[in-house]
Design a protein around this motif. Sequence first.
Motif, PDB file in Angstrom:
ATOM      1  N   SER A  30       1.110  -1.485  -0.091  1.00 42.23           N
ATOM      2  CA  SER A  30      -0.166   0.142   0.022  1.00 42.23           C
ATOM      3  C   SER A  30       0.577   1.222   0.122  1.00 42.23           C
ATOM      4  N   ILE A  31       0.614   2.629  -0.683  1.00 47.19           N
ATOM      5  CA  ILE A  31       1.266   3.382  -0.665  1.00 47.19           C
ATOM      6  C   ILE A  31       0.214   4.867   0.271  1.00 47.19           C
ATOM      7  N   ASN A  32       0.808   5.236   0.711  1.00 47.42           N
ATOM      8  CA  ASN A  32      -0.144   6.386   2.425  1.00 47.42           C
ATOM      9  C   ASN A  32       0.235   7.883   1.739  1.00 47.42           C
ATOM     10  N   GLY A  33       0.421   9.332   2.201  1.00 46.23           N
ATOM     11  CA  GLY A  33       1.145   9.585   1.338  1.00 46.23           C
ATOM     12  C   GLY A  33       2.547   9.560   0.272  1.00 46.23           C
ATOM     13  N   MET A  34       1.762  10.903  -0.856  1.00 45.52           N
ATOM     14  CA  MET A  34       3.065  10.660  -1.649  1.00 45.52           C
ATOM     15  C   MET A  34       3.118  12.067  -2.580  1.00 45.52           C
ATOM     16  N   GLY A  35       4.028  12.765  -3.386  1.00 45.94           N
ATOM     17  CA  GLY A  35       4.017  14.002  -2.871  1.00 45.94           C
ATOM     18  C   GLY A  35       5.664  14.577  -4.008  1.00 45.94           C
ATOM     19  N   TRP A  36       5.094  15.732  -3.900  1.00 45.86           N
ATOM     20  CA  TRP A  36       5.849  16.008  -5.233  1.00 45.86           C
ATOM     21  C   TRP A  36       7.379  18.028  -4.913  1.00 45.86           C
ATOM     22  N   TYR A  37       8.749  17.572  -5.045  1.00 40.22           N
ATOM     23  CA  TYR A  37       9.460  18.448  -4.692  1.00 40.22           C
ATOM     24  C   TYR A  37      10.296  18.881  -5.704  1.00 40.22           C
ATOM     25  N   GLN A  38      11.175  20.059  -5.025  1.00 42.46           N
ATOM     26  CA  GLN A  38      11.887  20.758  -5.818  1.00 42.46           C
ATOM     27  C   GLN A  38      12.986  20.870  -5.492  1.00 42.46           C
ATOM     28  N   GLU A  39      13.846  21.055  -5.887  1.00 47.26           N
ATOM     29  CA  GLU A  39      15.398  21.386  -6.051  1.00 47.26           C
ATOM     30  C   GLU A  39      16.361  22.005  -6.720  1.00 47.26           C
ATOM     31  N   ALA A  40      16.168  23.144  -5.866  1.00 47.63           N
ATOM     32  CA  ALA A  40      16.777  24.351  -7.367  1.00 47.63           C
ATOM     33  C   ALA A  40      18.192  24.386  -6.768  1.00 47.63           C
ATOM     34  N   PRO A  41      18.819  25.067  -8.344  1.00 48.63           N
ATOM     35  CA  PRO A  41      20.355  25.281  -7.277  1.00 48.63           C
ATOM     36  C   PRO A  41      20.597  26.453  -6.684  1.00 48.63           C
ATOM     37  N   GLY A  42      21.517  25.555  -5.850  1.00 48.29           N
ATOM     38  CA  GLY A  42      22.240  26.227  -4.900  1.00 48.29           C
ATOM     39  C   GLY A  42      21.284  26.099  -3.527  1.00 48.29           C
ATOM     40  N   LYS A  43      19.911  25.596  -4.117  1.00 47.44           N
ATOM     41  CA  LYS A  43      19.000  25.098  -2.894  1.00 47.44           C
ATOM     42  C   LYS A  43      18.756  23.901  -1.974  1.00 47.44           C
ATOM     43  N   GLN A  44      18.111  23.774  -0.542  1.00 47.77           N
ATOM     44  CA  GLN A  44      17.527  22.720   0.097  1.00 47.77           C
ATOM     45  C   GLN A  44      16.167  22.036  -1.048  1.00 47.77           C
ATOM     46  N   ARG A  45      15.968  21.205  -0.637  1.00 50.32           N
ATOM     47  CA  ARG A  45      14.884  20.500  -1.157  1.00 50.32           C
ATOM     48  C   ARG A  45      13.840  20.879  -0.495  1.00 50.32           C
ATOM     49  N   GLU A  46      12.244  21.331  -1.330  1.00 50.95           N
ATOM     50  CA  GLU A  46      11.274  21.643  -0.599  1.00 50.95           C
ATOM     51  C   GLU A  46      10.372  21.076  -0.959  1.00 50.95           C
ATOM     52  N   LEU A  47       9.153  21.483  -0.205  1.00 52.47           N
ATOM     53  CA  LEU A  47       7.757  20.643  -0.658  1.00 52.47           C
ATOM     54  C   LEU A  47       7.357  21.585  -1.608  1.00 52.47           C
ATOM     55  N   VAL A  48       6.764  21.377  -2.976  1.00 53.49           N
ATOM     56  CA  VAL A  48       5.491  21.259  -3.840  1.00 53.49           C
ATOM     57  C   VAL A  48       4.287  21.409  -3.185  1.00 53.49           C
ATOM     58  N   ALA A  49       3.943  19.704  -3.198  1.00 54.38           N
ATOM     59  CA  ALA A  49       2.542  19.156  -3.114  1.00 54.38           C
ATOM     60  C   ALA A  49       2.503  17.869  -2.537  1.00 54.38           C
ATOM     61  N   THR A  50       1.631  17.671  -1.951  1.00 53.64           N
ATOM     62  CA  THR A  50       1.869  16.381  -1.375  1.00 53.64           C
ATOM     63  C   THR A  50      -0.102  15.887  -1.317  1.00 53.64           C
ATOM     64  N   ILE A  51      -0.577  14.898  -1.756  1.00 54.06           N
ATOM     65  CA  ILE A  51      -2.071  13.971  -1.887  1.00 54.06           C
ATOM     66  C   ILE A  51      -1.870  12.888  -1.041  1.00 54.06           C
ATOM     67  N   THR A  52      -3.006  12.810   0.109  1.00 55.19           N
ATOM     68  CA  THR A  52      -3.011  11.625   0.968  1.00 55.19           C
ATOM     69  C   THR A  52      -3.765  10.649   0.131  1.00 55.19           C
ATOM     70  N   ARG A  53      -3.342   8.829   0.706  1.00 52.23           N
ATOM     71  CA  ARG A  53      -4.745   8.330   0.214  1.00 52.23           C
ATOM     72  C   ARG A  53      -6.176   8.838  -0.321  1.00 52.23           C
TER      73      ARG A  53
END
Length: 121
Positions: A30-53
């Motif tokens: 099974s899969i619970n939460g899924m999401g997308w994150y972005q990582e721009a040059p020189g920056k930390q990975r950041e949350l873009v969007a998430t979705i629950t089951r």
Amino acid sequence: QVQLVESGGGLVQPGGSLRLSCAASGSISSINGMGWYQEAPGKQRELVATITRDGSTNYADSVKGRFTISRDNANNTVSLQMNSLKPEDTAVYYCNAAVKRKGNWYHQNYWGQGTQVTVSS
């Protein structure tokens, strides 16, 4: 083994649209939460969007009203529709999923390999 494979990145002009997709495969119970994150040059990975089951969503303030996350539980996929893209959206986008493998009782966090999105004229 569980794999997340992204697709759909590329080069787009400001104001344009892209759709990212991510498919999870392998020994999945099974899969619970899924999401997308972005990582721009020189920056930390950041949350873009998430979705629950059950379809509840959460967005970063910077993308609200422009991006839409959706998922298909039957096919273990998650997508990100990106509209009105801006140069500051340029980043590598990573898919994320909390997956319970067959035979396990707990969920683990998995990441895709990333897909490049470049917004430029």
